[in-house]
Write an enzyme that holds these catalytic residues in place. Structure first.
Site, mmCIF file in Angstrom:
data_model
loop_
_atom_site.group_PDB
_atom_site.id
_atom_site.type_symbol
_atom_site.label_atom_id
_atom_site.label_comp_id
_atom_site.label_asym_id
_atom_site.label_seq_id
_atom_site.Cartn_x
_atom_site.Cartn_y
_atom_site.Cartn_z
ATOM 1 N N ARG A 35 1.068 12.217 -8.917
ATOM 2 C CA ARG A 35 1.327 10.893 -8.549
ATOM 3 C C ARG A 35 2.937 10.915 -9.078
ATOM 4 N NH1 ARG A 35 -2.421 7.832 -7.118
ATOM 5 N NH2 ARG A 35 -4.785 7.839 -8.099
ATOM 6 N N PHE B 65 -2.681 15.972 4.716
ATOM 7 C CA PHE B 65 -2.766 15.295 3.256
ATOM 8 C C PHE B 65 -1.362 15.185 2.553
ATOM 9 C CE2 PHE B 65 -4.182 15.294 -1.079
ATOM 10 C CZ PHE B 65 -4.793 14.214 -1.093
ATOM 11 N N GLU C 115 0.739 -1.312 -0.088
ATOM 12 C CA GLU C 115 0.105 0.008 0.239
ATOM 13 C C GLU C 115 0.962 1.114 0.003
ATOM 14 O OE1 GLU C 115 -2.532 1.448 -0.596
ATOM 15 O OE2 GLU C 115 -4.327 0.473 0.720
ATOM 16 N N ASP C 116 0.326 2.111 -0.432
ATOM 17 C CA ASP C 116 1.065 3.756 -0.463
ATOM 18 C C ASP C 116 0.734 4.191 0.970
ATOM 19 O OD1 ASP C 116 -1.588 4.023 -0.676
ATOM 20 O OD2 ASP C 116 -1.766 5.596 -2.280
ATOM 21 N N ASP D 106 -2.004 10.830 -4.929
ATOM 22 C CA ASP D 106 -2.684 12.060 -5.747
ATOM 23 C C ASP D 106 -3.568 12.894 -5.066
ATOM 24 O OD1 ASP D 106 -4.580 9.730 -5.068
ATOM 25 O OD2 ASP D 106 -5.780 10.810 -6.452
ATOM 26 N N ASP E 110 -4.293 5.220 6.123
ATOM 27 C CA ASP E 110 -5.038 6.705 6.846
ATOM 28 C C ASP E 110 -6.108 5.791 8.070
ATOM 29 O OD1 ASP E 110 -5.852 8.850 7.094
ATOM 30 O OD2 ASP E 110 -6.928 9.285 5.327
HETATM 31 P P1 IMP Z 1 -7.718 4.523 4.147
HETATM 32 O O1 IMP Z 1 -8.739 3.543 3.844
HETATM 33 O O2 IMP Z 1 -8.634 5.633 4.973
HETATM 34 O O3 IMP Z 1 -6.918 3.909 5.278
HETATM 35 O O4 IMP Z 1 -7.138 5.241 3.056
HETATM 36 C C1 IMP Z 1 -6.341 4.598 2.401
HETATM 37 C C2 IMP Z 1 -6.118 5.128 0.788
HETATM 38 O O5 IMP Z 1 -6.333 6.727 0.836
HETATM 39 C C3 IMP Z 1 -4.793 5.282 0.339
HETATM 40 O O6 IMP Z 1 -4.508 3.978 -0.282
HETATM 41 C C4 IMP Z 1 -4.717 6.053 -0.582
HETATM 42 O O7 IMP Z 1 -4.734 5.936 -1.829
HETATM 43 C C5 IMP Z 1 -5.420 7.487 0.121
HETATM 44 N N1 IMP Z 1 -5.092 8.309 0.915
HETATM 45 C C6 IMP Z 1 -4.917 8.522 2.126
HETATM 46 N N2 IMP Z 1 -4.476 9.295 2.800
HETATM 47 C C7 IMP Z 1 -4.043 10.110 1.427
HETATM 48 C C8 IMP Z 1 -3.160 11.220 1.504
HETATM 49 O O8 IMP Z 1 -2.832 11.894 2.354
HETATM 50 N N3 IMP Z 1 -2.960 11.555 0.172
HETATM 51 C C9 IMP Z 1 -3.525 10.852 -0.912
HETATM 52 N N4 IMP Z 1 -4.040 9.849 -0.573
HETATM 53 C C10 IMP Z 1 -4.485 9.360 0.517
HETATM 54 MG MG MG Z 2 -3.966 3.542 -2.207
#
Ligand code: IMP
Ligand code: MG
Length: 185
Positions: free
Chosen positions: A175, A162, A109-110, A169, A113
């Site tokens: 990206r 963020f 994963e990138d 992105d 969050d």
């Molecule tokens: P989660 O499901 O809330 O953990 O979010 C995960 C996904 O949201 C990541 O795989 C990202 O693609 C996107 N994401 C979360 N935070 C950021 C950020 O700060 N910048 C860009 N994309 C984000």
């Molecule tokens: Mg992602």
């Protein structure tokens, strides 16, 4: 000579993004993570699965540093739409091609969050009965976590802000930046 895709400050509309993690810092950490994986998966033939789109650059740099035999696949989730705030809903947009039954799976994963995406992935993968599953995420926002998830390899724990660049992105753009930028307060 000016380097490509490296800027001091990024102004997007009325928001300002400042440099946060440089290319050098990111690459150094990736080498460390890959070394851990190389030890943990010695003679195991893991299947390394990237979560599109955000992980594509990290995934590429990570696997270039992996020396154990491995296979690669991807699947795609969507949850954010074009906003900075998660929609709170995860959808599978592209399925996995590989059969992961009894395989050692490493999810890439990138960023983690809220943890919703990883929770969704864990539940989805578990149905296909892998031998093991670990998660590697380049970034993690501990203060933002809403779900109980277990991330096995974390590149950097970052504040609840963020970030963009290096695969991440903002409304599908940025990206391609080589380093990571953070939204300024
Ligand atoms: P989660 O499901 O809330 O953990 O979010 C995960 C996904 O949201 C990541 O795989 C990202 O693609 C996107 N994401 C979360 N935070 C950021 C950020 O700060 N910048 C860009 N994309 C984000
Ligand atoms: Mg992602």
């Amino acid at each position: 000579m000016a380097e490509k895709n490296i800027v001091d400050e990024l102004i997007i509309g009325n928001e300002v993004f400042v440099p946060f993690l440089t290319e050098t810092v990111i690459q150094k950490r990736i080498v460390e993570i890959a070394e851990e994986i190389n030890v943990d998966y010695k003679s195991k033939l893991p299947i390394i699965i990237g979560v599109l789109n955000g992980s594509f650059i990290f995934m590429s740099d990570l696997v270039k540093n992996i020396t154990v035999q491995c296979e690669i696949d991807f699947f795609k989730l969507s949850s954010y739409g074009d906003s900075k705030i998660s929609s709170g809903e995860v959808k599978l947009v592209k399925e996995l091609n590989a059969d992961i039954k009894e395989r050692h799976v490493i999810i890439v994963e990138d960023i983690v969050d809220s943890g919703l995406s990883i929770k969704f992935i864990e539940e989805l993968m578990a149905r296909f009965l892998p031998a093991s599953m670990k998660v590697v995420s380049l970034l993690m926002k501990p203060d933002s976590l809403k779900y109980k998830v277990n991330i096995d390899y974390i590149g950097f724990e970052i504040p609840n802000k963020f970030v963009i660049g290096y695969g991440l992105d903002y409304a599908q753009r940025y990206r391609n930046l080589r380093s990571i930028y953070m939204l300024k307060d």
